[in-house]
Design a protein around this motif. Structure first.
Motif, PDB file in Angstrom:
ATOM      1  N   TYR A 123       0.830  -1.199   0.000  1.00  0.00           N
ATOM      2  CA  TYR A 123       0.000   0.000   0.000  1.00  0.00           C
ATOM      3  C   TYR A 123       0.869   1.255   0.000  1.00  0.00           C
ATOM      4  O   TYR A 123       0.592   2.222  -0.710  1.00  0.00           O
ATOM      5  N   ILE A 138       3.710  11.109  -8.570  1.00  0.00           N
ATOM      6  CA  ILE A 138       2.966  11.538  -9.756  1.00  0.00           C
ATOM      7  C   ILE A 138       2.385  12.927  -9.531  1.00  0.00           C
ATOM      8  O   ILE A 138       2.470  13.801 -10.382  1.00  0.00           O
ATOM      9  N   ASP A 170       3.341  16.183 -11.924  1.00  0.00           N
ATOM     10  CA  ASP A 170       2.498  16.282 -13.120  1.00  0.00           C
ATOM     11  C   ASP A 170       2.329  17.725 -13.592  1.00  0.00           C
ATOM     12  O   ASP A 170       1.853  17.957 -14.698  1.00  0.00           O
ATOM     13  N   ILE A 228       0.144  -0.131 -12.762  1.00  0.00           N
ATOM     14  CA  ILE A 228       1.222   0.704 -13.297  1.00  0.00           C
ATOM     15  C   ILE A 228       0.816   1.300 -14.643  1.00  0.00           C
ATOM     16  O   ILE A 228       1.054   2.479 -14.919  1.00  0.00           O
ATOM     17  N   LEU A 262      -1.616   4.166 -14.071  1.00  0.00           N
ATOM     18  CA  LEU A 262      -0.964   5.344 -13.492  1.00  0.00           C
ATOM     19  C   LEU A 262      -0.076   6.022 -14.527  1.00  0.00           C
ATOM     20  O   LEU A 262      -0.129   7.249 -14.697  1.00  0.00           O
ATOM     21  N   TYR A 318      -0.611   9.700 -16.064  1.00  0.00           N
ATOM     22  CA  TYR A 318       0.475  10.641 -15.796  1.00  0.00           C
ATOM     23  C   TYR A 318       0.900  11.325 -17.092  1.00  0.00           C
ATOM     24  O   TYR A 318       1.087  12.540 -17.150  1.00  0.00           O
ATOM     25  N   TRP A 366      -1.640  13.923 -18.010  1.00  0.00           N
ATOM     26  CA  TRP A 366      -1.623  15.102 -17.138  1.00  0.00           C
ATOM     27  C   TRP A 366      -0.418  15.982 -17.415  1.00  0.00           C
ATOM     28  O   TRP A 366      -0.541  17.202 -17.485  1.00  0.00           O
ATOM     29  N   VAL A 367       0.743  15.325 -17.550  1.00  0.00           N
ATOM     30  CA  VAL A 367       1.928  16.128 -17.854  1.00  0.00           C
ATOM     31  C   VAL A 367       1.733  16.811 -19.202  1.00  0.00           C
ATOM     32  O   VAL A 367       2.097  17.962 -19.393  1.00  0.00           O
ATOM     33  N   MET A 413      -6.298  21.560 -14.338  1.00  0.00           N
ATOM     34  CA  MET A 413      -5.219  20.963 -13.543  1.00  0.00           C
ATOM     35  C   MET A 413      -5.583  20.708 -12.074  1.00  0.00           C
ATOM     36  O   MET A 413      -5.177  19.717 -11.505  1.00  0.00           O
ATOM     37  N   THR A 437      -6.794  17.176 -11.231  1.00  0.00           N
ATOM     38  CA  THR A 437      -6.046  15.938 -11.408  1.00  0.00           C
ATOM     39  C   THR A 437      -5.778  15.251 -10.068  1.00  0.00           C
ATOM     40  O   THR A 437      -5.706  14.042 -10.003  1.00  0.00           O
ATOM     41  N   LEU A 451      -6.306  11.441  -9.331  1.00  0.00           N
ATOM     42  CA  LEU A 451      -5.177  10.640  -8.858  1.00  0.00           C
ATOM     43  C   LEU A 451      -5.572   9.865  -7.601  1.00  0.00           C
ATOM     44  O   LEU A 451      -5.267   8.679  -7.467  1.00  0.00           O
ATOM     45  N   ILE A 455      -5.396   5.921  -7.116  1.00  0.00           N
ATOM     46  CA  ILE A 455      -4.558   5.271  -6.101  1.00  0.00           C
ATOM     47  C   ILE A 455      -5.404   4.339  -5.230  1.00  0.00           C
ATOM     48  O   ILE A 455      -5.031   3.191  -4.972  1.00  0.00           O
ATOM     49  N   VAL A 493      -6.099   1.296  -7.280  1.00  0.00           N
ATOM     50  CA  VAL A 493      -4.961   0.379  -7.374  1.00  0.00           C
ATOM     51  C   VAL A 493      -4.817  -0.396  -6.063  1.00  0.00           C
ATOM     52  O   VAL A 493      -4.587  -1.603  -6.050  1.00  0.00           O
ATOM     53  N   ILE A 494      -4.980   0.318  -4.946  1.00  0.00           N
ATOM     54  CA  ILE A 494      -4.842  -0.337  -3.638  1.00  0.00           C
ATOM     55  C   ILE A 494      -5.878  -1.450  -3.494  1.00  0.00           C
ATOM     56  O   ILE A 494      -5.561  -2.576  -3.127  1.00  0.00           O
ATOM     57  N   PRO A 524       7.994  18.012 -20.840  1.00  0.00           N
ATOM     58  CA  PRO A 524       9.157  17.681 -20.016  1.00  0.00           C
ATOM     59  C   PRO A 524       9.671  16.279 -20.319  1.00  0.00           C
ATOM     60  O   PRO A 524       8.890  15.394 -20.694  1.00  0.00           O
ATOM     61  N   ARG A 531      10.586  13.941 -18.410  1.00  0.00           N
ATOM     62  CA  ARG A 531      10.155  12.830 -17.561  1.00  0.00           C
ATOM     63  C   ARG A 531       8.903  12.151 -18.101  1.00  0.00           C
ATOM     64  O   ARG A 531       8.678  10.979 -17.885  1.00  0.00           O
ATOM     65  N   TYR A 590       9.732   9.215 -20.144  1.00  0.00           N
ATOM     66  CA  TYR A 590      10.070   7.985 -19.409  1.00  0.00           C
ATOM     67  C   TYR A 590       8.814   7.216 -19.037  1.00  0.00           C
ATOM     68  O   TYR A 590       8.833   5.993 -18.930  1.00  0.00           O
ATOM     69  N   ILE A 595       8.141   3.267 -19.508  1.00  0.00           N
ATOM     70  CA  ILE A 595       7.589   2.375 -18.488  1.00  0.00           C
ATOM     71  C   ILE A 595       6.367   1.646 -19.041  1.00  0.00           C
ATOM     72  O   ILE A 595       6.204   0.445 -18.849  1.00  0.00           O
ATOM     73  N   CYS A 609      12.506  -1.052 -14.055  1.00  0.00           N
ATOM     74  CA  CYS A 609      11.180  -1.674 -14.190  1.00  0.00           C
ATOM     75  C   CYS A 609      11.292  -3.180 -14.097  1.00  0.00           C
ATOM     76  O   CYS A 609      10.591  -3.825 -13.317  1.00  0.00           O
TER      77      CYS A 609
END
Lengths: 267, 613, 266
Positions: A50, A60, A64, B330, B333, B337, B340-341, B353, B356, B360, B364, B367-368, B507, B509, B512, B516, C15
């Motif tokens: 978690y 994130i 962002d 993943i 997310l 992401y 949003w970026v 903005m 977001t 998010l 989250i 995902v949990i 940007p 990032r 990346y 991923i 990853c």
């Protein structure tokens, strides 16, 4: 940077992470019972999972938007390069590796707990055992004392042996609630439970008393059991006597070997 | 145990070389593969009188596994990319936007090299199969001989169609010739699809042979058509067709990200930013329909053999689905992401903005919930505290109802992200714009309420009813998506712009995130491949041909993950080489572009330092 | 550019590393191949007996009934004064010698029902290979009698006596479609479920079906039938592994009828 810590992305991120940890570690455990819902501590692996998710979420969020990302990085960057922050920097450079080292140590250090395994509580007994140098065939073996001597006497003797040796763990009511019981995991068996001795023959009980935890087969994870092997401390007669006491005191009938016309073996 | 009596499973205990837990595994695998490529079958000798050959160091099964997986990854790329290359070309043809035509050609250029890599790995796989599993291979060859010849023939056609398609691009650029060229692209897809369907027939036959095939059936007696069209054939075909598009999109996204990072001019950066966006859109869009194909496949497996279904979902593979949940988390997310970026380069997006962070939060929590294991890993003390392997409170989340609800909310949120992204720089001009937006919001609220209602109600009804609920939830989400997007299309007609999207102003990032995505998709494919293949357990052909090799035991997830990671690494190593080749060919064209940058206004910190390059 | 390439590489490796770590951090379960006996043609009686004994007490699941209690004749001790099984087997049926009698009793259990017992035994060839059955015969013969089983026996019906030995596995021919009407109680008897599980009241061996529907969902019941080792009912943990994992061969419609029937027992 003059903003209040809780208005700054770095501070907010830290607050979210700490709050999430408190929620996962204690909130899930302690809050539901307040509303009458059963709960329990969350296993460490699940908390880790978690927390990993939350940390990714926080990362994130801070990255962002370009502006927030810059704000977030600024204090970190400052600590890393600003000459005035040398003390803080040095402190971090020392504590973070130490923290990681401690966590690594904590993970790998030997503990007394056994690895998790599916445990068989009543494993299959061996066909025969070696008791004080003599071979005893367990298959078909009955308690010899049921047919010789005075049953009442055996019972009384069994009671004495039980109180002297077994009561501290298995309890005076034979319910597994002895004084030391809570120190053991798995807990000592309750003989009152309809799932224990009533399912077993007396020869099985004899085997368990004589060989104890160390004599358990692999599937019953002998390393978990605190039961001593009594064969060096009690004679065969004494073990049979205490067996009689167990059954007489709880009122259970031992499971019998093949007997014509006997009623079902589960009482 | 007395001599002469031997329990075979002891032979099946994996050799030490097969149980790496350390990071040395992938490196050794890679090394062995390099050896293999250089000295092919000479290594794999078949001892006389045995059914199985061997392979040094990693063992025969791992060798075939790696060869098959890498071949499959290339094949998926080669089959997926033409599908949207043709679509992109059509957009360029009908929409008249030159950009799309250029993009389509760029997709196809990647195909050329990937195509020969597919063929090379197919060859490696074939030779390994023949040398390591000769008996099985000759059995399959006896059943499928005719289809194998057809396969080779189609492969030939496919190759030459591809060459014509690429090299004829500039020649057949205008008018009727362009139509012919587009037809070539469609033919390319047709050949490719048939080729895949044939190969799927071989492997699904091993999974679910027709019921009348038993241990005693001679291979000559098996009907080719019934063997090809077995129970799981069509579900696998459809599932792979969609997954190939997803995969192709993800790898194209990674390619664009790579080129973006390596770009030296603003124009180049703008182009590859846009290309990455398109690739990501294709991947995420196709991903949303993939679960339906997955459900169908799963149902067919259960219907074919319940035991097989149980092995897959509840048996020794049950933890595989937790890993899958983790990977899909993943993907969600990373996909969001990226969007949003990306809103940072759209004028007007700053309106959205602030929202977001709420999206998010939903993701989250989703995902949990989605990755909460039903049976938890814990120490003895923790089990004692929980009173069993199930947590009294959290196990509620681990059930199907909770997870379905979570994943539906994640899909809805991702869709909302996309919607805001679309809306970012637009200002609707139709008079009912305000009403339309309110209706859209209402649809979202109603859909969420329905999903939530069935999620909670699912805990109160028997399982059979609950399974039906998941269908209602999914249909609700689909209806919401269709309804909202319809309104959106109508509403934004002729909308005024708050400013063009500043392509390239992205940007680093975010790129990346595309990597991923691509790595995760690829790994997920490897994992699902293991699941599909592993549920046969100790059978080559399920309940027909027994695996009596030393590698008959189906390995645990840990070992499998090492093999999968090795495959992904090999694949991306080769793909990186292909990308690099792509940049070699492109160089002179881009550097000659002297026009003013379309991207404009790129902040200096986004440009790579002059020293890089 | 080198820096960019290195950071891409780091992301990719990172990853893969995380995925591999996660997959290795969970409990590792390998699906092992079911055990097969491999015996050469010139197997000695001792080897057969040892293999048979292991099966009898272990994977064969024989002791579930032929051990304690009175569900089945106890094969390890004297039965009703007729002697140990190795002695009494030759006298049971006229014209069948000990070896034949024991073998028939296993592959066609209801052929010679011992007086006083219900016809509850499963055809052993559904779970055991021919070699395994012959090893069990040899073991039973060894209890008070003379072992006459030899490699020739299973070479005969094993068929493929390849050079070096014969590998036999349990035949797993799936039954197609329902083979009869779907009366759940009849199905429970036909598929021998009722041997161990009672519909109401006290069960002979496993948990009773009474109230099972309120404890388990249909899914869990189905899982327990198809993969009996997946979990144990409370109080029956010790019995884990006794229920044979062979019920996947029940036609799906019948299995579903059984599952729904059990799930309705509240």
């Amino acid at each position: 940077m003059n903003t209040k810590p809780w208005k700054h992305p770095l501070g907010q991120a830290a607050i979210v992470v700490v709050l999430a940890y408190v929620l996962f570690e204690w909130g899930i455990w302690l809050l539901p019972p307040l509303f009458g819902v059963a709960s329990a501590p969350v296993p460490a692996t699940v908390v880790l999972q978690y927390m990993g998710t939350v940390v990714v979420g926080v990362l994130i969020w801070v990255s962002d938007s370009e502006e927030r990302w810059k704000q977030f990085k600024a204090p970190i960057h400052r600590v890393m390069v600003d000459p005035r922050q040398k003390v803080l920097r040095t402190a971090l450079m020392v504590t973070i590796p130490l923290l990681v080292a401690f966590m690594t140590f904590d993970r790998v250090r030997p503990t007394v707990s056994a690895p998790a395994a599916l445990r068989s509580v009543h494993p299959a007994p061996p066909g025969q055992i070696d008791f004080r140098g003599e071979t005893m065939v367990l298959n078909g073996l009955e308690n010899p004392l049921r047919h010789e001597g005075d049953l009442e006497e055996h019972y009384e003797e069994g009671k004495r042996i039980y109180v002297q040796n077994c009561m501290p763990c298995h309890g005076d009511a034979l319910d597994g609630q002895g004084h030391f019981a809570s120190a053991f995991n798995p807990a000592p068996l309750s003989f009152q439970d309809p799932g224990t001795i009533v399912q077993l023959t007396e020869s099985f009980v004899f085997w368990r008393i004589a060989k104890g935890g160390p004599g358990l087969p692999r599937e019953a994870t002998p390393w978990d059991s605190a039961m001593p092997a009594w064969e060096d401390l009690l004679t065969a007669e004494e073990i049979w006597q205490v067996t009689i006491y167990l059954y007489e005191q709880t009122g259970w009938e031992p499971r019998t070997w093949e007997e014509e016309g006997a009623e079902g073996e589960e009482h | 145990m007395l001599p002469g009596v031997e329990i075979t499973s002891e032979r099946n205990v994996p050799k030490p070389g097969m149980t790496w837990r350390s990071g040395a595994g992938p490196i050794l695998l890679l090394g062995a593969l390099v050896l293999l490529v250089m000295a092919e079958p000479a290594f794999a000798q078949v001892p006389a009188g045995r059914d199985y050959g061997d392979f040094p160091v990693i063992g025969g099964r791992a060798a075939v596994w790696v060869a098959a997986q890498v071949h499959l990854l290339f094949a998926a790329f080669v089959l997926g990319v033409p599908m949207f290359a043709v679509v992109t070309e059509a957009i360029g043809m009908f929409g008249g936007d030159e950009r799309y035509d250029k993009l389509s050609k760029e997709f196809t250029r990647l195909l050329l090299v990937a195509y020969s890599a597919t063929a090379i790995w197919g060859g490696i796989l074939l030779f390994l199969l023949v040398t390591i599993y000769p008996t099985l291979f000759s059995y399959l060859a006896q059943i499928f001989n005719l289809s194998m010849w057809i396969y080779v023939g189609l492969f030939f056609f496919e190759s030459f169609t591809l060459y014509l398609y690429y090299y004829g691009w500039d020649r057949w650029k205008k008018g009727r010739a362009k139509w012919f060229h587009w037809g070539l692209g469609i033919a390319l897809n047709v050949w490719g699809t048939i080729v895949m369907f044939i190969a799927n027939g071989w492997l699904t036959y091993m999974m679910s042979p027709p019921a009348d095939v038993t241990v005693d059936t001679a291979p000559q007696m098996v009907q080719l058509w019934s063997a090809l069209t077995n129970a799981t054939w069509m579900p696998i075909n459809i599932h792979r067709l969609i997954a190939n598009v997803v995969f192709g999109g993800a790898v194209v996204g990674a390619y664009a990200a790579y080129r973006f990072l390596a770009a030296k001019s603003d124009e180049e950066r703008a182009h590859y930013d846009w290309m990455g966006y398109v690739g990501n859109m294709i991947a995420i869009g196709a991903l949303i329909v993939l679960p339906f194909a997955g459900y169908w496949l799963g149902r067919e497996i259960y219907e074919f053999n319940q035991q097989m279904g149980i092995t897959m979902m509840g048996g020794f593979m049950s933890w595989l689905w937790i890993i899958q949940a983790f990977l899909i988390g993943i993907l969600f997310l990373a996909g969001n992401y990226y969007l949003w970026v990306g809103m940072g380069r759209i004028p007007g997006a700053e309106r959205f903005m602030p929202y977001t962070k709420y999206m998010l939060a939903v993701l989250i929590v989703g995902v949990i919930v989605w990755a909460t294991p039903n049976t938890m890993i814990a120490s003895r003390e923790e089990f004692a505290a929980m009173g069993g392997t199930h947590h009294p409170f959290l196990s509620v989340l681990g059930l199907m109802s909770g997870k379905n609800t979570a994943v539906n909310f994640m899909i809805l949120t991702t869709f909302l992200s996309f919607l805001l992204y679309r809306r970012a720089n637009k200002e609707p001009v139709v008079p009912w714009a305000r009403t339309g937006t309110i209706v859209q919001g209402a649809i979202f609220v109603v859909a969420s309420a329905i999903v939530l209602f069935y999620g909670i109600y699912g805990y109160m009804v028997p399982t059979l009813v609950r399974i039906g609920f998941s269908v209602y939830q999914v249909l609700t989400v689909l209806a919401c998506i269709i309804g909202v997007i319809t309104i959106d299309l109508l509403m934004l007609r002729g909308a005024t712009s708050r400013g063009e999207i500043q392509w390239g102003r992205m940007p680093q990032r975010s790129q990346y995130a595309l990597f991923i995505l691509a790595v995760t998709f690829t790994w997920l494919m490897g994992l699902m491949g293991f699941a599909r293949s592993g549920i046969r357990q100790h059978w080559h052909v399920f309940e027909v041909i027994r695996d009596t090799s030393p590698w008959a035991a189906t390995p645990a997830l840990g070992y499998s993950s090492v093999v999968i990671s090795a495959c992904v690494l090999i694949f991306f190593g080769l793909v990186a080489f292909i990308f690099w080749l792509g940049s070699l060919a492109e160089k002179p064209v881009i550097s000659s572009a002297g026009r003013a940058s379309a991207a404009g206004g790129i902040q200096s910190e986004l440009q790579p330092a002059p020293s890089e390059g | 550019m080198l820096k960019t390439n290195l950071s891409i590489l780091a992301v990719v490796i990172g990853c893969l590393g995380v995925f591999t770590w996660v997959a290795n951090a969970i409990p590792q379960i390998q699906s092992d191949v079911p055990e097969d006996l491999v015996l050469s043609d010139d197997v000695t009686p001792e080897e057969l007996i040892a293999a048979g004994e292991e099966l009898y007490n272990g994977g064969g699941g024989c002791t579930a009934c032929h051990g304690l209690g009175e569900r089945a004749p106890n094969l390890l001790t004297d039965h009703a004064g007729t002697g140990l099984i190795g002695e009494r087997c030759a006298n049971r049926v006229a014209g069948e010698d000990c070896k034949q009698y024991l073998h028939t009793s296993m592959v066609d259990p209801n052929a010679y029902l011992v007086e006083g017992f219900a016809p509850i035994m499963l055809d052993a060839s559904r779970t055991l290979s021919s070699v395994q059955i012959w090893a069990l015969v040899a073991y039973l013969q060894s209890l008070g009698g003379e072992v006459t089983v030899s490699g020739a026996d299973f070479a005969d019906d094993g068929g493929a006596a390849a050079a070096g030995g014969v590998v036999a596995s349990a035949p797993a021919a799936p039954v197609l479609g329902p083979t009869g009407p779907l009366d759940p109680e009849e199905l429970l008897t036909r598929h021998t479920c009722a041997t161990c599980h009672a519909v109401t009241g006290q069960s002979p061996l496993g948990p009773s079906y009474e109230g099972m529907g309120s404890r388990l969902t249909a899914d869990e019941i189905r899982t327990s039938i198809l993969d009996p080792t997946a979990s144990a009912a409370e109080g029956f943990e010790a019995m884990l592994g006794i229920m044979p994992p062979i019920f996947g061969n029940i036609p799906a419609a019948e299995l579903e009828a059984i599952v729904q029937f059990i799930a309705s027992q509240r």
